[in-house]
Design a protein around this motif. Sequence first.
Motif, short mmCIF file in Angstrom:
data_model
loop_
_atom_site.label_atom_id
_atom_site.label_comp_id
_atom_site.label_asym_id
_atom_site.label_seq_id
_atom_site.Cartn_x
_atom_site.Cartn_y
_atom_site.Cartn_z
N SER A 20 0.83 -1.21 0.00
CA SER A 20 0.00 0.00 0.00
C SER A 20 0.86 1.26 0.00
N MET A 21 1.97 1.22 0.72
CA MET A 21 2.86 2.38 0.74
C MET A 21 3.46 2.62 -0.64
N TYR A 22 3.87 1.55 -1.31
CA TYR A 22 4.39 1.69 -2.67
C TYR A 22 3.30 2.21 -3.61
N LEU A 23 2.10 1.64 -3.49
CA LEU A 23 0.99 2.07 -4.35
C LEU A 23 0.72 3.56 -4.18
N LEU A 29 3.16 10.21 -7.25
CA LEU A 29 4.12 10.71 -8.25
C LEU A 29 3.42 11.00 -9.57
N VAL A 30 2.69 10.00 -10.05
CA VAL A 30 2.04 10.11 -11.36
C VAL A 30 1.00 11.23 -11.37
N LEU A 31 0.21 11.31 -10.32
CA LEU A 31 -0.89 12.27 -10.30
C LEU A 31 -0.49 13.69 -9.91
N PHE A 32 0.54 13.83 -9.06
CA PHE A 32 0.83 15.16 -8.52
C PHE A 32 2.21 15.70 -8.85
N VAL A 94 8.17 -7.62 -6.89
CA VAL A 94 9.13 -6.84 -6.09
C VAL A 94 10.53 -6.98 -6.69
N VAL A 95 10.90 -8.20 -7.07
CA VAL A 95 12.22 -8.41 -7.66
C VAL A 95 12.35 -7.64 -8.98
N VAL A 96 11.34 -7.70 -9.83
CA VAL A 96 11.38 -6.99 -11.11
C VAL A 96 11.44 -5.48 -10.89
N ALA A 97 10.62 -4.96 -9.97
CA ALA A 97 10.64 -3.52 -9.69
C ALA A 97 11.99 -3.09 -9.12
N THR A 98 12.59 -3.93 -8.29
CA THR A 98 13.89 -3.62 -7.71
C THR A 98 14.97 -3.60 -8.80
N LEU A 99 14.94 -4.57 -9.69
CA LEU A 99 15.91 -4.58 -10.79
C LEU A 99 15.72 -3.37 -11.69
N LEU A 100 14.49 -3.03 -12.01
CA LEU A 100 14.21 -1.85 -12.82
C LEU A 100 14.77 -0.60 -12.15
N THR A 101 14.57 -0.51 -10.85
CA THR A 101 15.05 0.64 -10.10
C THR A 101 16.57 0.73 -10.12
N ARG A 102 17.21 -0.37 -9.79
CA ARG A 102 18.67 -0.36 -9.69
C ARG A 102 19.35 -0.17 -11.05
N ILE A 103 18.81 -0.80 -12.07
CA ILE A 103 19.46 -0.76 -13.40
C ILE A 103 19.14 0.52 -14.16
N VAL A 137 5.42 2.00 -11.24
CA VAL A 137 4.12 2.19 -10.60
C VAL A 137 3.16 1.07 -11.03
N GLY A 138 3.25 0.66 -12.27
CA GLY A 138 2.46 -0.49 -12.73
C GLY A 138 2.79 -1.75 -11.94
N LEU A 139 4.08 -1.98 -11.72
CA LEU A 139 4.50 -3.14 -10.92
C LEU A 139 4.03 -3.01 -9.47
N TRP A 140 4.11 -1.81 -8.92
CA TRP A 140 3.64 -1.60 -7.56
C TRP A 140 2.13 -1.82 -7.46
N THR A 141 1.41 -1.44 -8.49
CA THR A 141 -0.04 -1.66 -8.52
C THR A 141 -0.34 -3.16 -8.56
#
Length: 180
Positions: A20-23, A29-32, A94-103, A137-141
């Motif tokens: 929920s915190m990630y969502l 971010l996207v909206l504001f 979570v793993v995919v979002a983390t890799l996206l973030t780091r890379i 954000v899609g992954l967090w959703t």
Amino acid sequence: MKRGGSLDLANACLLFLCTSMYLGTGWSLVLFTFPIAPQLTVDNYYLQFVPQVQAATRFFTWMTAVMLLSAGVLAWRERKTALRWYPLGVLVAVVVATLLTRIYIFPYNDEMAAGITSPERLTEVLGAWMRMNRIRVGLWTVQWLLTLGYFVHRVLRAEQPVGERWRLGLSVPSRREAHA
């Protein structure tokens, strides 16, 4: 420890809190934040962007570790039920979002923290950063929806007599699960 007990519920709730915190962070971010990107310049972007991203990175690094552990434990505890797919899906997302973030995202964060002096480069970096974050954000959703799905599945299964579960498409618990 009895499967499905208080500790398992607390763990599932912790995972739901984290997703929920990630969502909330992602959609805010996207909206504001994203809509004001065209107003950012090399003179004002740093204060609007860098301290917040650095603070979020510190916090979410720890929270991501908690999520990985929580989802792993929940998947293990539900390993003999259909509910295991929800935390396993969260774990993968979570793993995919983390890799996206780091890379992809961290290099843009670093470049903005170092100081961008070219308006053209700022526009390019912010655009790429926002594109990568929309994916994240899609992954967090997805993580949030999977965690919500876990609870909805548990509630629906608990409310239905065993004979009704097939008709509704809910998994029938194994003999061991029915007596847990």
